[in-house]
Design an enzyme around this catalytic site. Structure first.
Site, mmCIF file in Angstrom:
data_model
loop_
_atom_site.group_PDB
_atom_site.id
_atom_site.type_symbol
_atom_site.label_atom_id
_atom_site.label_comp_id
_atom_site.label_asym_id
_atom_site.label_seq_id
_atom_site.Cartn_x
_atom_site.Cartn_y
_atom_site.Cartn_z
ATOM 1 N N THR A 101 -8.543 2.522 12.559
ATOM 2 C CA THR A 101 -8.770 3.302 13.780
ATOM 3 C C THR A 101 -10.089 2.968 14.474
ATOM 4 O O THR A 101 -10.138 2.777 15.694
ATOM 5 C CB THR A 101 -8.761 4.811 13.442
ATOM 6 O OG1 THR A 101 -7.484 5.146 12.928
ATOM 7 C CG2 THR A 101 -9.057 5.657 14.670
ATOM 8 N N LYS B 110 0.868 -1.181 0.000
ATOM 9 C CA LYS B 110 0.000 0.000 0.000
ATOM 10 C C LYS B 110 0.897 1.222 0.000
ATOM 11 O O LYS B 110 1.700 1.417 0.921
ATOM 12 C CB LYS B 110 -0.898 0.000 1.248
ATOM 13 C CG LYS B 110 -1.717 1.283 1.403
ATOM 14 C CD LYS B 110 -2.588 1.273 2.651
ATOM 15 C CE LYS B 110 -3.048 2.685 3.005
ATOM 16 N NZ LYS B 110 -3.744 2.744 4.304
#
Lengths: 260, 260, 260, 260
Positions: B208, B98
């Site tokens: 998160t 990524k």
């Protein structure tokens, strides 16, 4: 999650998605949708119930373990709603009744005041009353005091699929309610059902969005997953949104800086 | 739904929730979250991987059947991102990478152009490149042409939990993409993940919101359900929203009118 | 408010509404709209300017005291945009140039990268360059460094009247910019122009919403008022929104309680 | 626009911004704000009016040409509201009365039903009654039938500055009303006031957002401009928003293609 039960009208439900019988292409889709969604309570308009048992009866398509929630659709004042409720009980549809009184024929907005009057009467007669209303905090407290088993605030006008347009008003009800809050009407997508549950709603009722999907069975399953997702998130306590970004991964001391 | 597989970087995935390793209270929560969520791909910052194997290695907490997606977090230009990618591959983290290049330290917005440059280089070296970008349609087409395995548009700034603020921009990417679109960053609630999937996103990455929940394991499960709900709804084809109400139940010919 | 001037490209403007010449029913509406709106800068596509002066020239409809902002509409890469800019200057349209490079023919999204390349070239040639872009913070800093006179982020795709869909992205630009931020494209209503100014935008450009109104002259006046309203509110500093209610009028010690 | 008059309670108003006297840092700001905003009607809590004329009276700060709109702030039921209204009239405050009945002390939501009861009584006594309510279509029709001079739906809870959270509900009132609709409460920014007017509201009432701005006089001016902008746009008829982009400038036949 088995012990996270919804207590509604004296009954326990392990599933928090209520469904409806309207708008399906054919009645045969109803039991499949119920099986796929796991819904344990379904609303049905009394008009659709053949009391005389002469023609096809929609109740034949609803399994016995699913609780009936007859509704007073078509009623234009409290008196009519009360009559429908009594007929429904006499017809063997049980004690649950969703009060739906509509006078506005364009937006089909519920008439909060007639709904309150019908609730007062029917609660005294031992019904488990679920009034369908515009979310209005002082009215919701009155409904509680009148003995409502739950309050059913609308997300947006019936059948519009516009979602939780009244979100801030529903939030006030959830925060202050002593009875379950079941968001009803306007929920068009599973994400909206999930959002209602994340807010702390106790359940949602979805009819149009399931019945008019290309594949109502698959859509019933989708809503079941979404309601479970929203409920689980509510119980697991989400973090707040923030204005500024917070890195998920470390951003300092990268590469070159690592070598002393 | 078993045959609804996501083909990404030459691999097949039956689960469309990608997760991350950042911000957990302790590493021991990671394998539990992976089991609960069913996530089959997890992103990890190279900094967290102990290449020298001298101290605790985060990779020990990731089961072998979960695909690693190393990220270039901390890189401030294409060159640094390329270096991190090569190190990750040499360290045995596989071919997936990524690309995350961030120059703005306040909002942590990705630098689209440096990300494109790194994508061009790494795709030629045989990496399966997943660039993390602001959703920008012309850029996304360039990323595809450069050989990106997918495009990862942000919903809102990293770690803000503000959801799909860029929804209209992501919609353009989905409509025009030839590679999978994986919504990454900003998703704070399961309902938002469901909404991304309902739009037609191929997958979402959530870190998160899961890691900072009171109960990350339960939240991982919630997000899995939400992603499945959104995907199922997308496949079952939702009806459009409308301006005016449409009754679910019959409103005419009620009671009195029935008796001729 | 006379001393609240916008400094843009070395010129001072007392009006913060930029307008355009496209889509009017007839050119005669343009000078009326300019008079009604007070707009001091108007964008015009070079194609609409008859360089050979053989046919009707749109410039004849623009009063001399209104600054021309020729645009590179129709350009599909930096090179074409640069050519148009040079032709515009040679034709006597002045030094201002709005860079508009579009490769996506469906959403007409600007190509940020080609726009940056054209900006770099033209700023060096002494143009006052106003690049029209998707609001992308790192790109905006590059445009500033390249010598842009302002940055023109889009609110939503050209001509959609969908308003400030990119509001959070524009906010980042405003917060970090060293040059004026002029919100361009997508503004469909005066309230949206006011909202852009309240956020701290330095100006807005409105074309479609004025030109396609039933009464473009009145709509030009409406946008002028809205821009002034938003600017005044920004300068007068608005209070924050809050979760809970705060009474405007005294709620305690009412009537009976007053008598001891 | 001089002939676009608001007819309210038998009086004509050329200005559509109603203001309030609460929350100003000092009373001396009120006449300045009135002059700057052009507001021709201002609401005042009876408690603030010294009926005995022994101490400083807020009415001294309100010019004679501004119509007083006494409000029943502090009333917790219809009876109290009726008493306040009568006292206000006896004290020479005129026939206008804003009914405000609040029982919920957290969100300060109006009690629609008590408000309706007070409206019924006071309209019969010749008052010009302006009831402040949650926007509820069937209730609004009842208020009209009871003789209300206008209906004042809230945008969001008093003093929150959260804007038009009830926008879809207000839209129904506007579409169906036979009396003026004055949006009251929650309007925190000029853009929100403009949006209310663009929807077709007849007027707005703004108090907190003006009184608590750093510069209330400038903010009063800003709101006046915004209300005029929104009204002008409503009258000039805005175009609809669209999904796809439409070019403002010609995109075809550019440069090279021009030369045959």
């Amino acid at each position: 999650m088995n012990d996270d039960l919804l207590l509604l009208g004296g009954k326990e439900f392990s599933n928090r998605l209520l469904t409806g019988t309207g708008k399906f292409g054919n009645h045969g889709q109803i039991p499949k949708m119920l099986a796929a969604s796991g819904s344990q309570m379904i609303t049905v308009a009394l008009r659709r119930v053949d009391v005389s048992e002469q023609s096809e009866n929609i109740l034949e398509y609803i399994p016995k373990n699913v609780t009936l929630l007859p509704n007073t659709s078509g009623a234009r004042n409290a008196e009519q709603a009360v009559r429908v409720a009594r007929i429904a009980r006499e017809a063997g549809c049980g004690d649950f009744i969703k009060i739906e009184v509509i006078t506005d024929m364009k937006y089909l907005m519920p008439d909060n005041w007639e709904t309150l009057k019908a609730t007062e009467i029917l609660a005294k007669e031992g019904f488990q009353v679920l009034p369908y209303v515009l979310p209005d905090l002082p009215l919701a407290k009155r409904l509680e005091n009148a003995g409502a088993a739950a309050v059913m605030p609308l997300g947006s006008p019936i059948g519009t699929n516009r979602g939780l347009e009244t979100k801030p008003l529903i939030a006030m009800l959830i925060e202050n309610a002593c009875v379950p809050i079941v968001v009803d009407a306007g929920i068009g997508k599973p994400s909206q059902a999930a959002a209602a549950m994340e807010m702390g709603a106790d359940a949602v009722l979805v009819n149009t969005a399931i019945a008019t999907a290309r594949d109502p069975e698959a859509m019933g399953r989708a809503f079941d997953l979404a309601v479970k997702a929203g409920r689980a998130a509510y119980l697991a306590e989400m973090a707040e949104a923030s204005t500024f970004a917070r890195a998920s991964s470390p951003l300092t001391g990268f590469l070159d800086e690592e070598q002393p």
